[in-house]
Design an enzyme around this catalytic site. Structure first.
Site, PDB file in Angstrom:
ATOM      1  N   TYR A 185      41.430  72.645  57.396  1.00  0.00           N
ATOM      2  CA  TYR A 185      41.464  74.046  57.845  1.00  0.00           C
ATOM      3  C   TYR A 185      40.090  74.437  58.403  1.00  0.00           C
ATOM      4  O   TYR A 185      39.477  75.395  57.950  1.00  0.00           O
ATOM      5  CB  TYR A 185      41.877  74.992  56.711  1.00  0.00           C
ATOM      6  CG  TYR A 185      43.132  74.554  55.993  1.00  0.00           C
ATOM      7  CD1 TYR A 185      44.388  74.878  56.493  1.00  0.00           C
ATOM      8  CD2 TYR A 185      43.064  73.783  54.841  1.00  0.00           C
ATOM      9  CE1 TYR A 185      45.543  74.456  55.846  1.00  0.00           C
ATOM     10  CE2 TYR A 185      44.206  73.348  54.195  1.00  0.00           C
ATOM     11  CZ  TYR A 185      45.449  73.686  54.699  1.00  0.00           C
ATOM     12  OH  TYR A 185      46.590  73.258  54.067  1.00  0.00           O
ATOM     13  N   GLU A 202      42.377  71.293  62.185  1.00  0.00           N
ATOM     14  CA  GLU A 202      42.783  72.691  62.353  1.00  0.00           C
ATOM     15  C   GLU A 202      44.030  72.719  63.235  1.00  0.00           C
ATOM     16  O   GLU A 202      44.106  72.011  64.236  1.00  0.00           O
ATOM     17  CB  GLU A 202      41.637  73.473  62.998  1.00  0.00           C
ATOM     18  CG  GLU A 202      41.992  74.861  63.483  1.00  0.00           C
ATOM     19  CD  GLU A 202      42.492  75.771  62.377  1.00  0.00           C
ATOM     20  OE1 GLU A 202      43.537  76.407  62.596  1.00  0.00           O
ATOM     21  OE2 GLU A 202      41.852  75.849  61.316  1.00  0.00           O
ATOM     22  N   GLN A 222      35.035  84.725  60.070  1.00  0.00           N
ATOM     23  CA  GLN A 222      34.995  85.486  58.821  1.00  0.00           C
ATOM     24  C   GLN A 222      34.474  86.904  59.074  1.00  0.00           C
ATOM     25  O   GLN A 222      33.489  87.085  59.790  1.00  0.00           O
ATOM     26  CB  GLN A 222      34.105  84.780  57.810  1.00  0.00           C
ATOM     27  CG  GLN A 222      34.691  83.475  57.288  1.00  0.00           C
ATOM     28  CD  GLN A 222      35.709  83.671  56.172  1.00  0.00           C
ATOM     29  OE1 GLN A 222      36.112  84.790  55.868  1.00  0.00           O
ATOM     30  NE2 GLN A 222      36.147  82.588  55.573  1.00  0.00           N
ATOM     31  N   CYS A 247      41.308  81.956  48.960  1.00  0.00           N
ATOM     32  CA  CYS A 247      41.413  83.402  49.168  1.00  0.00           C
ATOM     33  C   CYS A 247      42.583  83.990  48.382  1.00  0.00           C
ATOM     34  O   CYS A 247      42.936  85.146  48.550  1.00  0.00           O
ATOM     35  CB  CYS A 247      41.559  83.725  50.656  1.00  0.00           C
ATOM     36  SG  CYS A 247      43.033  83.022  51.418  1.00  0.00           S
ATOM     37  N   ASP A 280      39.890  74.908  52.691  1.00  0.00           N
ATOM     38  CA  ASP A 280      39.760  76.371  52.793  1.00  0.00           C
ATOM     39  C   ASP A 280      41.057  76.897  53.414  1.00  0.00           C
ATOM     40  O   ASP A 280      41.090  77.334  54.555  1.00  0.00           O
ATOM     41  CB  ASP A 280      38.548  76.716  53.665  1.00  0.00           C
ATOM     42  CG  ASP A 280      38.291  78.221  53.739  1.00  0.00           C
ATOM     43  OD1 ASP A 280      38.960  78.980  53.017  1.00  0.00           O
ATOM     44  OD2 ASP A 280      37.435  78.639  54.539  1.00  0.00           O
TER      45      ASP A 280
END
Length: 455
Positions: free
Chosen positions: A315, A336, A286, A411, A384
Site C-alpha cells: 500500500y 499500490e 496524508q 487506521c 499501511d
C-alpha cells in the site's frame, strides 16, 4: 414471545453514561438494553430523549445534563455536532487521547489477544491541522453556499470555519465562494443532477506554503471561466494551481477523471520526512503532516532497519513511506493498486534522487503472492492498509516470506486486531506495546503502529 424494548421513542429517561462507543456516543443501559446517546460523556447522569428504538438497542440525545463530566468542553457550536465534523469536540483533548488508547485496547480485548497499548501521541495544537478540504457547494435559501452535510442527510449547513482545517484553506474557500456568487454560478443540485459547481477542493503545503484550488463541476463548460480565474488569482496572490475537475456522474465520489488547468501548474510540492513530494489533484497524501512525520518515524524506528535490509512497502501510495526508508536500507519494493499513485511515487523518487526503490501497480495481496512465488525474501514488511485491513492471502504470503519483522501502520483498530490474530495463527506475534498516534484530533479516528515478530 415478541420482545418489547424497555424504552419507547420520544420518551425521556434518567440514565448514567457507562462507556463511549467507537463513534464517540455515550452508552447507557436500562435493563441491560443499550441506548447510544449523542453528546454524552462517561460518568455523566443525564435525562435522555429516545429518538429511535431498534430490536437490540436504541438511540437518544441529551435533553438535560444532571451530573456533568469534568472532561466536558463548553461553548461548542451546534453546527459542528450536527455535521459530525468534530464528533469529540465536547471532550477535552487529554481525555480524547485516553479514549483513543482505550479504543485500541477494547478491540484487542474483544478477541482475547494479549496486547499492551501505550498512551496516544497527540498534538500541541489539536485544531486547524488538515492540509486538504473537499467542501460541497449547494444552494441554501437561494444562495450558492459552502458548508457540510447534517449527519445522515443531504441537508447542507453553511459553515465558514471548519475548526480542523488549515486556516488558509477556510479563507480560500470563502474567497472562491464569493467569486462564484459574483458571477452567479449555479450550485449543484444532487436530487435533480443539475447545476454547475459541485465541490471546492483546496490543498495547501504545510512547509512549502503552495496552494491548489480545484473547482469540481458537473459540466464541461465553466461559465465566465476567464473572469473567475482572474478574480480568484487577484484575491489569492501567489496561488500555485487552479484546476477545473469535471465530474458529470451521479455519484458521491468527489473527483471526476478529467482535469483542466486554469492557471499556474498542475501540482504542488510539500516536504515530509525531509523529502520533497509532488501532489496532484487526485493524489492521496496524508492530511495531517505534523502527525504523519511522527507516525512514519515511529514505523522506521520500530522496523530496526540496517543497510543490508530488503523492505517491502505494501500500500505504498505516492511513495511516502518507501522513500522515507530507502536511505537506510539496500532495496525497497512498493506495491499500490492506484496507477496514478504509482506514477507519482516514481516521480517523487526521481525528484529526491532515490534509486533503490521499485514501485509496482497491483493489488497488494496479488503482488505479495507473486513476490513470494518469485522467491523474494524481505527482511522487513511494512503494511499501511485502508480501513478494511489486510486480505488473508496477503497475511499468508508475508508469513511464507518469513521476514524478521512486520510493521503494521493501522487506521482501524478493529481490523488491526483481527489481522494480528491471523498473523498469530502463522507464528507472528506482537513484540512490544502498540503505539497509537492521533492523526485526526476532535474526531474518533486513531492511527497506530504495531510490530510483529516470530515467537
Amino acid at each position: 414471545m415478541k420482545f418489547t424494548a424497555p424504552v419507547a421513542k420520544n420518551e425521556t429517561y434518567e440514565v448514567t453514561i457507562q462507556d463511549l462507543t467507537y463513534e464517540g456516543m455515550g452508552v447507557a443501559k436500562i435493563e441491560d438494553f443499550p441506548i447510544f446517546i449523542e453528546n454524552a460523556l462517561v460518568g455523566e447522569k443525564v435525562i435522555a430523549l429516545v429518538t429511535k428504538v431498534k430490536k437490540n438497542f436504541a438511540f437518544g440525545r441529551v435533553d438535560k445534563v444532571l451530573v456533568e463530566s469534568p472532561d466536558r468542553v463548553h461553548g461548542i457550536e451546534k453546527a459542528y455536532t450536527q455535521t459530525g465534523i468534530t464528533p469529540l469536540q465536547h471532550l477535552n483533548y487529554p481525555a480524547q487521547l485516553k479514549f483513543k488508547q482505550h479504543q485500541v485496547q477494547v478491540d484487542f480485548d474483544k478477541l482475547k489477544i494479549p496486547a499492551e497499548v501505550n498512551e496516544t501521541i497527540g498534538m500541541e495544537d489539536p485544531f486547524h491541522y488538515r492540509n486538504k478540504a473537499q467542501i460541497p457547494v449547494r444552494n441554501v435559501n437561494g444562495l450558492l453556499s459552502t458548508g457540510f452535510y447534517k449527519k445522515h442527510s443531504h441537508e447542507m449547513i453553511p459553515l465558514e470555519d471548519f475548526k480542523i482545517q488549515d486556516e488558509r484553506i477556510d479563507k480560500a474557500v470563502l474567497i472562491v465562494r464569493d467569486v462564484l456568487r459574483k458571477f452567479q454560478l449555479e450550485a449543484y443540485d444532487e436530487r435533480n443532477h443539475t447545476g454547475v459547481v459541485r465541490n471546492i477542493m483546496v490543498r495547501v503545503g504545510k512547509y512549502s506554503d503552495e496552494m491548489m484550488i480545484v473547482l469540481v463541476t458537473r459540466t464541461k463548460k465553466l461559465p465566465s471561466v476567464e473572469e473567475i480565474t482572474r478574480e480568484i488569482n487577484e484575491k489569492i496572490p501567489g496561488l500555485t494551481s487552479l484546476i477545473q475537475n469535471i465530474n458529470p456522474e451521479k455519484t458521491n465520489v468527489v473527483l471526476g477523471k478529467k482535469n483542466v488547468l486554469l492557471s499556474g501548474v498542475d501540482r504542488i510540492h510539500d516536504q515530509l520526512m525531509g523529502l520533497d513530494f509532488e501532489i496532484s489533484a487526485n493524489s492521496f497524501y496524508q492530511v495531517n503532516p505534523v502527525q504523519t512525520e511522527k507516525l512514519y518515524q515511529l514505523a522506521i524506528d520500530k522496523a530496526e532497519l540496517s543497510k543490508d535490509d530488503v523492505v517491502i512497502d505494501a500500500y505504498s501510495g505516492i511513495g511516502t513511506i518507501s522513500l522515507s526508508v530507502a536511505n537506510a536500507v539496500k532495496q525497497v519494493y512498493g506495491v499500490e493498486v492506484v496507477e496514478d499513485a504509482v506514477k507519482d511515487a516514481e516521480t517523487n523518487a526521481k525528484i529526491n534522487k532515490i534509486k533503490n526503490v521499485k514501485f509496482v501497480t497491483n493489488k497488494a495481496e496479488e503482488q505479495m503472492e507473486k513476490w513470494q512465488a518469485d522467491g523474494l525474501k524481505p527482511d522487513v514488511v511494512i503494511v499501511d492498509p485502508p480501513r478494511k485491513g489486510l486480505a488473508e492471502s496477503l497475511i499468508k504470503s508475508v508469513a511464507d516470506m518469513n521476514p524478521k519483522r512486520v510493521v503494521y501502520v493501522s487506521c482501524n483498530p478493529a481490523t488491526l486486531a483481527r489481522d494480528v490474530k491471523l498473523f498469530g495463527d502463522l507464528g507472528y506475534h506482537l513484540n512490544q506495546p502498540i503505539q497509537p498516534v492521533d492523526q485526526f484530533p476532535q474526531t474518533v479516528h486513531v492511527e497506530s503502529v504495531s510490530v510483529l515478530e516470530r515467537a
